[in-house]
Design a protein around this motif. Structure first.
Motif, short mmCIF file in Angstrom:
data_model
loop_
_atom_site.label_atom_id
_atom_site.label_comp_id
_atom_site.label_asym_id
_atom_site.label_seq_id
_atom_site.Cartn_x
_atom_site.Cartn_y
_atom_site.Cartn_z
N MET A 47 5.06 9.02 -4.08
CA MET A 47 5.93 8.86 -4.98
C MET A 47 6.86 9.97 -5.10
SD MET A 47 6.71 5.93 -6.43
CE MET A 47 8.38 6.14 -7.08
N ALA A 48 6.50 10.93 -4.23
CA ALA A 48 6.41 12.54 -4.56
C ALA A 48 6.96 13.17 -2.65
CB ALA A 48 6.09 14.17 -5.11
N ALA A 49 7.14 11.88 -1.36
CA ALA A 49 7.06 12.02 -0.71
C ALA A 49 8.12 12.42 0.73
CB ALA A 49 5.43 11.38 -0.28
N ASP A 50 8.78 12.83 0.61
CA ASP A 50 10.86 13.06 1.73
C ASP A 50 10.50 11.48 2.44
OD1 ASP A 50 10.82 15.55 0.96
OD2 ASP A 50 9.96 16.57 2.58
N SER A 51 9.48 11.28 2.71
CA SER A 51 9.68 9.89 3.42
C SER A 51 8.33 9.08 2.84
CB SER A 51 9.55 10.25 5.27
OG SER A 51 9.54 9.12 5.51
N HIS A 52 8.72 8.20 2.05
CA HIS A 52 7.66 7.38 1.93
C HIS A 52 7.15 6.48 3.07
CE1 HIS A 52 9.17 8.25 -2.33
NE2 HIS A 52 10.25 7.04 -1.92
N GLY A 53 7.51 6.57 3.36
CA GLY A 53 7.83 5.16 4.92
C GLY A 53 6.24 5.97 5.57
N ARG A 54 7.01 6.79 6.08
CA ARG A 54 5.55 7.89 7.12
C ARG A 54 4.48 8.16 5.65
NH1 ARG A 54 8.74 12.37 7.90
NH2 ARG A 54 10.28 11.81 8.68
N TYR A 55 5.13 8.33 5.18
CA TYR A 55 3.33 8.42 4.09
C TYR A 55 2.47 7.34 4.35
CZ TYR A 55 0.61 10.18 -0.04
OH TYR A 55 -1.12 10.06 0.15
N PHE A 56 3.34 6.06 3.89
CA PHE A 56 2.79 5.29 3.76
C PHE A 56 1.92 4.97 5.46
CE2 PHE A 56 2.58 0.96 5.80
CZ PHE A 56 1.45 -0.19 5.03
N VAL A 57 1.95 5.36 6.45
CA VAL A 57 2.00 4.93 7.14
C VAL A 57 0.40 5.76 8.19
CG1 VAL A 57 2.33 5.26 10.28
CG2 VAL A 57 3.57 3.81 8.84
N ARG A 58 0.89 7.06 7.27
CA ARG A 58 0.03 8.33 7.62
C ARG A 58 -1.72 8.20 6.65
NH1 ARG A 58 4.05 13.43 9.49
NH2 ARG A 58 4.58 12.38 10.71
N ARG A 59 -1.62 7.47 5.61
CA ARG A 59 -1.89 7.95 4.24
C ARG A 59 -2.58 6.88 3.87
NH1 ARG A 59 -4.15 13.76 4.36
NH2 ARG A 59 -2.27 14.50 5.27
N ILE A 60 -1.98 5.74 3.80
CA ILE A 60 -2.01 4.58 2.68
C ILE A 60 -2.58 3.12 3.67
CG2 ILE A 60 -1.71 2.57 1.35
CD1 ILE A 60 0.07 4.85 0.50
N ARG A 61 -2.11 2.34 4.71
CA ARG A 61 -2.57 1.80 5.81
C ARG A 61 -3.27 2.31 6.66
NH1 ARG A 61 2.29 -0.01 10.90
NH2 ARG A 61 1.13 2.48 11.27
N GLY A 62 -4.10 1.14 7.02
CA GLY A 62 -5.57 1.06 7.54
C GLY A 62 -6.71 2.21 6.34
N ARG A 63 -6.18 1.74 5.51
CA ARG A 63 -7.94 3.25 4.33
C ARG A 63 -8.14 2.76 2.90
NH1 ARG A 63 -6.56 9.86 4.96
NH2 ARG A 63 -6.17 9.28 6.98
N TYR A 64 -7.10 0.99 3.08
CA TYR A 64 -7.56 1.07 1.61
C TYR A 64 -7.63 -0.77 1.69
CZ TYR A 64 -6.28 5.15 -0.36
OH TYR A 64 -6.31 6.38 -0.51
N ALA A 65 -8.24 -1.69 1.16
CA ALA A 65 -8.38 -2.50 1.30
C ALA A 65 -7.17 -3.46 0.55
CB ALA A 65 -9.62 -3.64 0.52
N TYR A 66 -6.73 -4.79 1.42
CA TYR A 66 -5.40 -4.93 1.00
C TYR A 66 -5.47 -6.39 0.96
CZ TYR A 66 -3.88 -5.98 5.69
OH TYR A 66 -3.84 -6.30 6.44
N ARG A 67 -4.29 -6.80 0.24
CA ARG A 67 -4.23 -8.38 0.19
C ARG A 67 -2.94 -8.79 -0.01
NH1 ARG A 67 -4.20 -11.56 -4.89
NH2 ARG A 67 -4.65 -10.63 -6.25
N ARG A 68 -2.21 -9.82 0.47
CA ARG A 68 -0.63 -10.33 0.41
C ARG A 68 -0.67 -10.69 -1.00
NH1 ARG A 68 3.00 -14.04 4.59
NH2 ARG A 68 5.03 -13.37 2.35
N LEU A 69 0.71 -11.10 -1.85
CA LEU A 69 0.59 -11.41 -2.62
C LEU A 69 1.50 -12.41 -2.93
CD1 LEU A 69 0.71 -8.15 -5.69
CD2 LEU A 69 -0.82 -9.72 -4.64
N SER A 70 1.69 -13.93 -3.21
CA SER A 70 3.52 -14.00 -3.08
C SER A 70 4.25 -14.50 -4.03
CB SER A 70 1.99 -15.61 -3.13
OG SER A 70 1.06 -16.19 -4.30
#
Length: 70
Positions: A47-70
């Protein structure tokens, strides 16, 4: 879970359940994903990141289990 709108070229909104440690991300295309076992600090940093998308790619994607919600 309530989500908060964010200004991003990737994300539309972000939600977090501190007790369950679930991060919910809505992408600009409308898809919503839930990420499990995400520490509160990761949500705060996102939430504090200058770029939410960049933070997602670097710190979240591929690091946590996920599921798509309908």
């Amino acid at each position: 879970m309530d989500r908060v709108a964010v200004e991003s070229s990737v994300l539309r909104s972000v939600g977090y359940d501190r007790r369950a440690r679930l991060l919910e991300l809505e992408f600009l295309g409308g898809r919503v994903y839930e990420y499990a076992a995400v520490p509160a600090r990761v949500h705060c940093e996102l939430m504090a990141a200058d770029s939410h998308g960049r933070y997602f790619v670097r710190r979240i994607r591929g690091r946590y289990a996920y599921r798509r919600l309908s």
